[in-house]
Structures are given as structure tokens and as C-alpha cells.
Motif scaffolding. Structure first.
Motif, mmCIF file in Angstrom:
data_model
loop_
_atom_site.group_PDB
_atom_site.id
_atom_site.type_symbol
_atom_site.label_atom_id
_atom_site.label_comp_id
_atom_site.label_asym_id
_atom_site.label_seq_id
_atom_site.Cartn_x
_atom_site.Cartn_y
_atom_site.Cartn_z
ATOM 1 N N HIS A 171 -1.339 -6.576 -7.409
ATOM 2 C CA HIS A 171 -1.831 -5.429 -6.663
ATOM 3 C C HIS A 171 -3.302 -5.301 -6.957
ATOM 4 O O HIS A 171 -3.707 -5.228 -8.102
ATOM 5 C CB HIS A 171 -1.088 -4.167 -7.087
ATOM 6 C CG HIS A 171 -1.678 -2.936 -6.491
ATOM 7 N ND1 HIS A 171 -1.801 -2.760 -5.137
ATOM 8 C CD2 HIS A 171 -2.202 -1.836 -7.063
ATOM 9 C CE1 HIS A 171 -2.362 -1.592 -4.908
ATOM 10 N NE2 HIS A 171 -2.626 -1.021 -6.050
ATOM 11 N N SER A 187 -6.452 -4.121 -8.038
ATOM 12 C CA SER A 187 -6.834 -2.961 -8.810
ATOM 13 C C SER A 187 -7.877 -3.373 -9.828
ATOM 14 O O SER A 187 -7.738 -4.392 -10.483
ATOM 15 C CB SER A 187 -5.617 -2.376 -9.524
ATOM 16 O OG SER A 187 -6.018 -1.321 -10.362
ATOM 17 N N ALA A 227 -10.062 -4.885 6.028
ATOM 18 C CA ALA A 227 -10.072 -3.924 7.138
ATOM 19 C C ALA A 227 -11.505 -3.598 7.517
ATOM 20 O O ALA A 227 -12.023 -2.519 7.219
ATOM 21 C CB ALA A 227 -9.311 -2.665 6.752
ATOM 22 N N HIS A 282 -5.842 -3.350 0.192
ATOM 23 C CA HIS A 282 -5.864 -2.029 0.828
ATOM 24 C C HIS A 282 -6.443 -2.074 2.238
ATOM 25 O O HIS A 282 -7.276 -2.921 2.545
ATOM 26 C CB HIS A 282 -6.708 -1.076 -0.024
ATOM 27 C CG HIS A 282 -6.175 -0.875 -1.397
ATOM 28 N ND1 HIS A 282 -6.516 -1.694 -2.452
ATOM 29 C CD2 HIS A 282 -5.297 0.022 -1.883
ATOM 30 C CE1 HIS A 282 -5.880 -1.293 -3.542
ATOM 31 N NE2 HIS A 282 -5.130 -0.249 -3.230
ATOM 32 N N LEU A 308 -12.432 2.563 -2.932
ATOM 33 C CA LEU A 308 -11.844 2.344 -1.612
ATOM 34 C C LEU A 308 -12.293 3.438 -0.647
ATOM 35 O O LEU A 308 -12.184 4.619 -0.957
ATOM 36 C CB LEU A 308 -10.321 2.384 -1.708
ATOM 37 C CG LEU A 308 -9.686 1.483 -2.761
ATOM 38 C CD1 LEU A 308 -8.193 1.784 -2.871
ATOM 39 C CD2 LEU A 308 -9.909 0.033 -2.429
ATOM 40 N N MET A 318 -11.982 4.757 3.493
ATOM 41 C CA MET A 318 -11.280 4.592 4.769
ATOM 42 C C MET A 318 -12.229 3.931 5.770
ATOM 43 O O MET A 318 -13.324 4.432 6.004
ATOM 44 C CB MET A 318 -10.839 5.967 5.272
ATOM 45 C CG MET A 318 -10.099 5.944 6.592
ATOM 46 S SD MET A 318 -8.391 5.380 6.460
ATOM 47 C CE MET A 318 -7.552 6.865 5.861
ATOM 48 N N GLU A 368 -2.000 -1.851 2.176
ATOM 49 C CA GLU A 368 -1.696 -0.511 1.654
ATOM 50 C C GLU A 368 -2.593 0.547 2.270
ATOM 51 O O GLU A 368 -3.825 0.388 2.304
ATOM 52 C CB GLU A 368 -1.879 -0.509 0.127
ATOM 53 C CG GLU A 368 -1.608 0.847 -0.494
ATOM 54 C CD GLU A 368 -1.696 0.835 -2.002
ATOM 55 O OE1 GLU A 368 -1.928 -0.247 -2.587
ATOM 56 O OE2 GLU A 368 -1.537 1.913 -2.598
ATOM 57 N N ASN A 369 -1.978 1.628 2.717
ATOM 58 C CA ASN A 369 -2.734 2.785 3.223
ATOM 59 C C ASN A 369 -3.452 3.468 2.063
ATOM 60 O O ASN A 369 -2.955 3.470 0.941
ATOM 61 C CB ASN A 369 -1.782 3.776 3.904
ATOM 62 C CG ASN A 369 -0.700 4.267 2.965
ATOM 63 O OD1 ASN A 369 0.009 3.454 2.369
ATOM 64 N ND2 ASN A 369 -0.561 5.572 2.788
ATOM 65 N N ASP A 396 1.805 3.751 0.328
ATOM 66 C CA ASP A 396 1.512 4.638 -0.797
ATOM 67 C C ASP A 396 1.817 6.058 -0.337
ATOM 68 O O ASP A 396 1.088 6.634 0.481
ATOM 69 C CB ASP A 396 0.050 4.498 -1.218
ATOM 70 C CG ASP A 396 -0.238 5.249 -2.510
ATOM 71 O OD1 ASP A 396 0.134 6.446 -2.586
ATOM 72 O OD2 ASP A 396 -0.808 4.658 -3.428
ATOM 73 N N ASN A 412 -0.868 8.753 -1.144
ATOM 74 C CA ASN A 412 -2.029 8.674 -0.237
ATOM 75 C C ASN A 412 -1.690 9.314 1.108
ATOM 76 O O ASN A 412 -2.479 10.070 1.672
ATOM 77 C CB ASN A 412 -2.436 7.213 -0.031
ATOM 78 C CG ASN A 412 -3.076 6.621 -1.282
ATOM 79 O OD1 ASN A 412 -3.440 7.351 -2.193
ATOM 80 N ND2 ASN A 412 -3.198 5.304 -1.315
ATOM 81 N N HIS A 446 4.401 2.867 -3.198
ATOM 82 C CA HIS A 446 3.741 3.401 -4.389
ATOM 83 C C HIS A 446 3.927 4.908 -4.447
ATOM 84 O O HIS A 446 3.825 5.588 -3.426
ATOM 85 C CB HIS A 446 2.243 3.093 -4.367
ATOM 86 C CG HIS A 446 1.910 1.693 -4.779
ATOM 87 N ND1 HIS A 446 0.634 1.190 -4.735
ATOM 88 C CD2 HIS A 446 2.693 0.689 -5.252
ATOM 89 C CE1 HIS A 446 0.640 -0.064 -5.162
ATOM 90 N NE2 HIS A 446 1.872 -0.400 -5.469
#
Lengths: 77, 265
Positions: free
Chosen positions: B10, B12, B30, B58, B72, B74, B103-104, B136, B139, B167
Motif C-alpha cells: 500500500h 505510504s 490520476a 491513490h 495526497l 484530490m 484508492e479514494n 477507504d 475518506n 480501509h
């Protein structure tokens, strides 16, 4: 290219305190530095300013914590 | 450890997570910018040498134009970002040999220029890249509440058929600046899983029949270990309730497979 420029403005606002402060008082000069469409400029002018301030402060704290730990970058999900 | 438990990388950069392999580089999928192929090569080597079976990244961006956000963010919820994601995922598949779960993320700011609300944007993004979702729930919960939406309704709009892993974590309410008197929920990974999340997990288990890998994330201010174990128990019960409601029946339980509280059902 415009979509990339839009991301650049966001990354700059999120990471550069001086740019963010300038944007808060006079956003136009900063936006003119980037190759944005009229629609993107409008979107940035209408940005959630409260959320932007919270995000800027949160990201600054994260960067500070990472520096203290000696971690280059860090981001829990 | 690789032989005893299924490892999942994952992405991180900090904290303690028994299943995470910490890497220095976070690459951006993204985005309208092309992904860094060098970073993907590192992931490919890591997966090959460690025997890790799956990895995740993510739905976020962390830099652009030389500006390092350090966390992170958006991405613009636009069709241009979705096109960029689809291209980057293609490159990731080719370079790494497998696609990451996506992952959102949580956000304190309503991202400007959004063409779609978050659930619909995530749906369109995953469809475009034929991706699978690491959901998640905290989130999702934070974003829903910060936008004044009902978290359960918000959850139902996500592409739940694409969820492969979940998560759970916690956060805290922080005041908005400038004396608005309002609060926003910050996802910080240093607080207990709030009770509402178990309800979301139960609802998810009703709607998703496949096996779910559920991980409780905690990055600091650790409570007594019994408190973490209690959260694992509550998560397992929520999954069981959801499975019962869906008519699937009582799930098989492999028990607690890691110190981080990952459970397999």
C-alpha cells in the motif's frame, strides 16, 4: 496542456505559501502566469477559499512532519 | 512473512503498517501528466523481489509543474484527468505486470473545476481504466460529511462492484478558519474508527458479495492493543451482519492475519 496547467496551479497553491497569499489578495496576476482556459480561470476564482486555507495549512504540516522525520515524502491514505 | 500472510503493498510514506512496504517515491496516476516510468520500474522490482501479490495507489496527485504538495491531493475531477489516468494505468500494467487497486482519498477542499461529483467521477475513472477500487471508508465518510451529504447514500453511489479491499481509519473535527463556526472532518489516521464506519462496512458487505480484505489503518497515538483488536472485532461483526443481510450467510473468517488488523473474509 491546459489540464496540466490547471494541475500546476493547484499544486502551486497547495505547496507555495507565498503564491497562496498572493492568490488570496490578487488572484489574476498569478493565474495569468499559467496557460488556462477561461473556464479553468473561472473555476479557480470561485475556489472554496476556506477549504483552500485548510488544505494549505494541512499540507504544510505534513511537509514539516516529513522533514522532521527525514522522510522525503509521506502520505497516508 | 511473505510466506505466512498475503502481503499487499500500500503506497505510504510514513507510519507503521505491517503490510505496507514504505517507498520514498509516490508517483501520480490520476493526472493529466504522464506517470514517471522510473518509479514504476522500482515498484516492479519491489513486487518481484518481495513476492508481494498486489499493490495499490491513490486516486490523487502529489505534484505538478515542479511543485511538491507533500501529501495526497484530490485531482481535478474532470474528464481530462480520467483520460490521463487511463493512459497511466496502461503504462503501469505494462511496466509492473499488474494494475494497482485505486484508492479514494479524503479532501478538506472541494476541488475546483469538478465536472462530476466524487462518486460519479470515481465510477467513470475506474470504468475508463478498468480498475478496481480500494475503498477507504473514512475518506468517503469525511468527504460526504464535509459536503453535507449522507454517508450511506454517498456510499451507494460509488462503483461498489469494483471494490476489492477496504480501509478503515479515524479522524477528528477541526474548525474552519475565519470564525465561520463550522467544522470539517480531517482524516488523520490517529483516532479510533468511528461507529458510523461499521454501519458503512455492513452496508458494503450487503452489496458486495466477493471476498473483501479489510485493513484498519493507524499511523500514531496508538491506544492499548486491546482497543485495536476490539475495532477488528467490530469490523468482523459488521461484515458478518452485512453478509447475513445479503443472504450469503456467515462468512468464513481467517482470523486476524496481521498486527495492523487486516482481516480476510
Amino acid at each position: 496542456m491546459s489540464a496540466q496547467a490547471f494541475e500546476c496551479v493547484l499544486a502551486r497553491l497547495y505547496s507555495d505559501g507565498a503564491a497562496w497569499r498572493l492568490f488570496c489578495v490578487a488572484p489574476e496576476p498569478l493565474l495569468e502566469e499559467h496557460d488556462l482556459t477561461a473556464q479553468e480561470r473561472e473555476a479557480l476564482l470561485a475556489i472554496d477559499r476556506i477549504g483552500l486555507e485548510m488544505a494549505v495549512r494541512s499540507y504544510a504540516l505534513k511537509r514539516e512532519k516529513c522533514c522532521r522525520r527525514g522522510v522525503h515524502r509521506g502520505a497516508p491514505g | 512473512m511473505v510466506c505466512r500472510v498475503p502481503l499487499a503493498r500500500h503506497s505510504s510514506g510514513s507510519g507503521i503498517n505491517c503490510l505496507s512496504i514504505t517507498t520514498e517515491s509516490l508517483f501520480v496516476l490520476a493526472s493529466a501528466h504522464p506517470v514517471d516510468p522510473g518509479a514504476l520500474e522500482k515498484v516492479a522490482r519491489l513486487l518481484q523481489e518481495s513476492g508481494v501479490r498486489s499493490w495499490s495507489e491513490h486516486l490523487s496527485f502529489v505534484r505538478a509543474g515542479g511543485h511538491e504538495i507533500g501529501h495526497l491531493a484530490m485531482p481535478p475531477r474532470t474528464r481530462a484527468t480520467i483520460e490521463g489516468l487511463a493512459k497511466n494505468m496502461q503504462i503501469a500494467r505494462a511496466r509492473v505486470g499488474s494494475a494497482p487497486l485505486l484508492e479514494n482519498i479524503a479532501t478538506l477542499i472541494a476541488p475546483p473545476g469538478a465536472e462530476l461529483p466524487e462518486p460519479e467521477w470515481v465510477s467513470a475513472a475506474l470504468e475508463a481504466c478498468e480498475g478496481e477500487l480500494l475503498l477507504d471508508l473514512h475518506n468517503l465518510y469525511a468527504n460526504a460529511l464535509n459536503q453535507g451529504e449522507d454517508p450511506l447514500s454517498y456510499l451507494r453511489r460509488f462503483p461498489l462492484e469494483r471494490v476489492r479491499a477496504v480501509h478503515l481509519s479515524g479522524g477528528k473535527w477541526i474548525p474552519e478558519p475565519r470564525g465561520t463556526g463550522r467544522l470539517r472532518l480531517l482524516d488523520d489516521h490517529v483516532h479510533d474508527v468511528p461507529p458510523d464506519l461499521y454501519q458503512l462496512l455492513e452496508e458494503l458487505a450487503v452489496r458486495v458479495s466477493r471476498s473483501l480484505r479489510v485493513t484498519i489503518e493507524r499511523d500514531g497515538e496508538y491506544p492499548d492493543f486491546s482497543v485495536l483488536l476490539e475495532q477488528v472485532t467490530l469490523a468482523r461483526r459488521a461484515l458478518a451482519r452485512g453478509r447475513m443481510r445479503s443472504g450469503v450467510g456467515v462468512p468464513r473468517s481467517d482470523g486476524i492475519s496481521t498486527l495492523g488488523g487486516e482481516i480476510h473474509l
